[in-house]
Design a protein around this motif. Sequence first.
Motif, short mmCIF file in Angstrom:
data_model
loop_
_atom_site.label_atom_id
_atom_site.label_comp_id
_atom_site.label_asym_id
_atom_site.label_seq_id
_atom_site.Cartn_x
_atom_site.Cartn_y
_atom_site.Cartn_z
N PRO A 37 -45.55 12.77 110.43
CA PRO A 37 -46.25 12.48 111.49
C PRO A 37 -47.54 12.00 111.07
O PRO A 37 -48.33 12.30 110.26
CB PRO A 37 -46.25 13.99 112.06
CG PRO A 37 -45.23 14.85 111.52
CD PRO A 37 -45.25 14.08 110.07
N ILE A 38 -48.03 11.15 112.20
CA ILE A 38 -49.39 10.37 112.02
C ILE A 38 -50.30 10.79 112.57
O ILE A 38 -50.35 11.38 113.62
CB ILE A 38 -49.09 8.84 112.85
CG1 ILE A 38 -47.77 8.06 111.94
CG2 ILE A 38 -50.61 8.18 112.53
CD1 ILE A 38 -47.71 6.82 112.39
N ASP A 39 -51.42 11.05 111.78
CA ASP A 39 -52.75 11.56 112.40
C ASP A 39 -53.37 10.45 113.14
O ASP A 39 -54.27 9.81 112.67
CB ASP A 39 -53.63 11.85 111.27
CG ASP A 39 -55.10 12.56 111.44
OD1 ASP A 39 -55.09 12.86 112.69
OD2 ASP A 39 -55.86 12.83 110.63
N LEU A 40 -53.24 10.65 114.25
CA LEU A 40 -53.96 9.72 115.32
C LEU A 40 -55.40 9.65 115.19
O LEU A 40 -56.03 8.74 115.76
CB LEU A 40 -53.21 9.99 116.73
CG LEU A 40 -51.94 9.58 117.01
CD1 LEU A 40 -51.46 10.20 118.39
CD2 LEU A 40 -51.68 8.20 116.76
N SER A 41 -56.08 10.94 114.80
CA SER A 41 -57.39 10.60 114.87
C SER A 41 -58.05 9.73 114.11
O SER A 41 -59.36 9.40 113.90
CB SER A 41 -57.98 12.06 114.30
OG SER A 41 -57.74 12.46 113.06
N ARG A 42 -57.34 9.16 113.03
CA ARG A 42 -57.60 8.09 112.17
C ARG A 42 -57.97 6.81 112.94
O ARG A 42 -58.44 5.84 112.39
CB ARG A 42 -56.85 7.79 111.08
CG ARG A 42 -56.39 8.93 109.96
CD ARG A 42 -55.29 8.47 108.93
NE ARG A 42 -55.42 7.40 108.55
CZ ARG A 42 -54.58 6.38 108.13
NH1 ARG A 42 -53.42 6.87 108.34
NH2 ARG A 42 -54.74 5.39 107.65
N ILE A 43 -57.50 6.59 114.15
CA ILE A 43 -57.57 5.58 114.92
C ILE A 43 -58.93 5.71 115.70
O ILE A 43 -59.14 6.52 116.59
CB ILE A 43 -56.31 5.24 116.01
CG1 ILE A 43 -55.18 5.28 115.31
CG2 ILE A 43 -56.65 4.03 116.69
CD1 ILE A 43 -53.94 5.01 116.27
N LYS A 44 -59.66 4.80 115.24
CA LYS A 44 -61.19 4.99 115.78
C LYS A 44 -61.45 3.78 116.86
O LYS A 44 -62.40 4.22 117.87
CB LYS A 44 -62.42 4.61 114.84
CG LYS A 44 -62.30 5.66 113.59
CD LYS A 44 -62.23 6.99 114.11
CE LYS A 44 -62.08 7.98 112.94
NZ LYS A 44 -62.12 9.22 113.23
N GLU A 45 -60.61 2.84 117.02
CA GLU A 45 -60.98 1.95 118.00
C GLU A 45 -59.52 1.15 118.20
O GLU A 45 -58.74 1.06 117.40
CB GLU A 45 -62.00 0.80 117.92
CG GLU A 45 -62.05 -0.09 116.59
CD GLU A 45 -63.28 -0.96 116.72
OE1 GLU A 45 -64.12 -0.64 117.33
OE2 GLU A 45 -63.29 -1.79 115.99
N ILE A 46 -59.40 0.51 119.46
CA ILE A 46 -58.24 -0.43 119.69
C ILE A 46 -58.68 -1.69 119.46
O ILE A 46 -59.78 -2.08 119.70
CB ILE A 46 -58.01 -0.33 121.25
CG1 ILE A 46 -57.46 1.22 121.69
CG2 ILE A 46 -56.53 -1.26 121.47
CD1 ILE A 46 -57.58 1.61 122.97
N ASP A 47 -57.80 -2.64 118.81
CA ASP A 47 -58.45 -3.83 118.23
C ASP A 47 -58.25 -4.96 119.15
O ASP A 47 -59.32 -5.91 119.39
CB ASP A 47 -57.48 -4.14 116.81
CG ASP A 47 -58.19 -5.49 116.19
OD1 ASP A 47 -59.33 -5.56 115.76
OD2 ASP A 47 -57.42 -6.30 116.19
N LEU A 48 -57.15 -5.22 119.94
CA LEU A 48 -56.97 -5.94 120.90
C LEU A 48 -56.82 -5.50 122.30
O LEU A 48 -55.76 -4.93 122.64
CB LEU A 48 -55.78 -6.96 120.53
CG LEU A 48 -55.83 -7.88 119.21
CD1 LEU A 48 -54.57 -8.28 118.83
CD2 LEU A 48 -56.76 -8.74 119.24
N ILE A 49 -57.71 -5.76 123.06
CA ILE A 49 -57.81 -5.54 124.56
C ILE A 49 -57.90 -6.41 125.35
O ILE A 49 -58.81 -7.47 125.05
CB ILE A 49 -58.69 -4.27 124.80
CG1 ILE A 49 -58.84 -3.27 124.09
CG2 ILE A 49 -58.81 -3.97 126.44
CD1 ILE A 49 -59.84 -2.04 124.09
#
Length: 505
Positions: free
Chosen positions: A263-275
């Motif tokens: 399982p992936i720790d989603l808290s590691r994602i701090k921002e979305i790169d392409l919006i």
Amino acid sequence: MFLIPLQSSGDDMRTIENGVAQLFVDDQMIASSEDLVRTLHEPVKDDGGDKPVIEVSTLFGEEPATLEANGTIIFDPMLKRYVMYALAFAPAMDSQDPDKWQRTHLLRYTSPDGLTWIEGDDGIRDQVYPRSREDLFDPKSGKYATYIDLCSFIYDASDAVHPYKAWIWFANWEDGREGIYLMSSADGKQWNRGEQILVHKGLTLHQEGREMVGPGDVTTVYREPGADRFLALIKFYQSENDKDTNNHFRSRAYLFIDEMDKPIDLSRIKEIDLIPSGSPRNGDDLYDEYYGASAWRYGSQWLGLLKVWHGRGDTLYSAAGCAYFKLVTSRDGLNWEKVAFQNTSGHPEVFLANGEEGGNQGRNDGGYMTDFSQGPLRFGDELIYYYGASSYGKDHPPGVRVTGGGIFRARLRIDGFVSVDGGTLTTPELGFGGSELYINSTGQIKVEVLDSEGTLLGSTGVEGNDIRGQVRFDGESIRRLSGGRPTRLRFSVEKGSELYSFTIE
């Protein structure tokens, strides 16, 4: 081989890997330029995109369907064949129909050469997953997922028992069960469901004034060659659609992971790169959404496709409700940018356009495009792109919406993503371990070697069309000419000529 010792260490110095082509899709290899012109090259479609290489016009009786590239093409060293996983999709199946689980089916195709394909191993349709509704059953909760969605696969030769592994999205599972699951197989035909890797809408981020949730269904994984890590490409979208445009701002986040089976720790994602911008700027239109993405290593950088879906607004290269591809690039796999040059048709950023919607009696690539997760295959002097496309997009009633088409093929020159078509460019100072300079070019190119002070060390001209043209300076190699001093290259491209890449080996 040994690295040429540089006598100065300017901020723009680059050390380039031996034998790896240096492209011009970004400015990494350009320290200065004059009157520079660059062009984005579209892959050339087999049969103009009118006829699919593989098609599934109906499923489960007479349900209108399409075949999506929502899977992967891998090479099985035991079979000595390429294996393609593609998702057959019959979108019109009634949501109340107890057989709705059959609206998507993972089909398996094989090829000895990556060009000629058959169903299964022997020409008989190989429906590998799900084989029955029970494949979508959760014994703990007693509930069923409604169907499967996007899939991505790898072949792990280090696992002698289950070399085939996949991420598969299970849709509309209640109580937090919807999301990505690890799948494994001994032979690529019989699949076992393992642990849940990602939970649908497991993370909320606030960015650019919007509340974004993810992951969503169009989420995939890619194994980086020669590295002990994977890149997860994760879909996010706005929690509530825009009231004026109905735009959900579907977007892309990227995350490196060490293992694909945990399982992936989603808290590691701090921002979305392409919006998407949600406005006619930065290469976007008002209704554009970044519905999907792929990523792969290409030499010293990352490249990928960005699927742009637009619910409204016809263009010259894509009808409303359809999806086409842009080319994106990254140097670290996490920070991406669109390749913004005009293409050969004069359209900025468009890498693979739709044909006419519904063309060739509903067999062409005019609708909703999809792409395999592994990137292009290389055969000889060509890059081969396989992609999926329905003939009709999403702005149609059931029975027509997202039907027709199938799997298509397009071809691109090796390193042929972007060409320098005119002007002069000078590279940063280069450190390298090779001896010979090669260029991929057509027409007339002037090549000069400079030291760190800009003093000319040697000059020559190259003519013709060659993906690997050796460049020598009065018979001397670039290594001998540079004499261990800091080295820059200057390329001058005559009008009507094209420079795609250079390599030192």
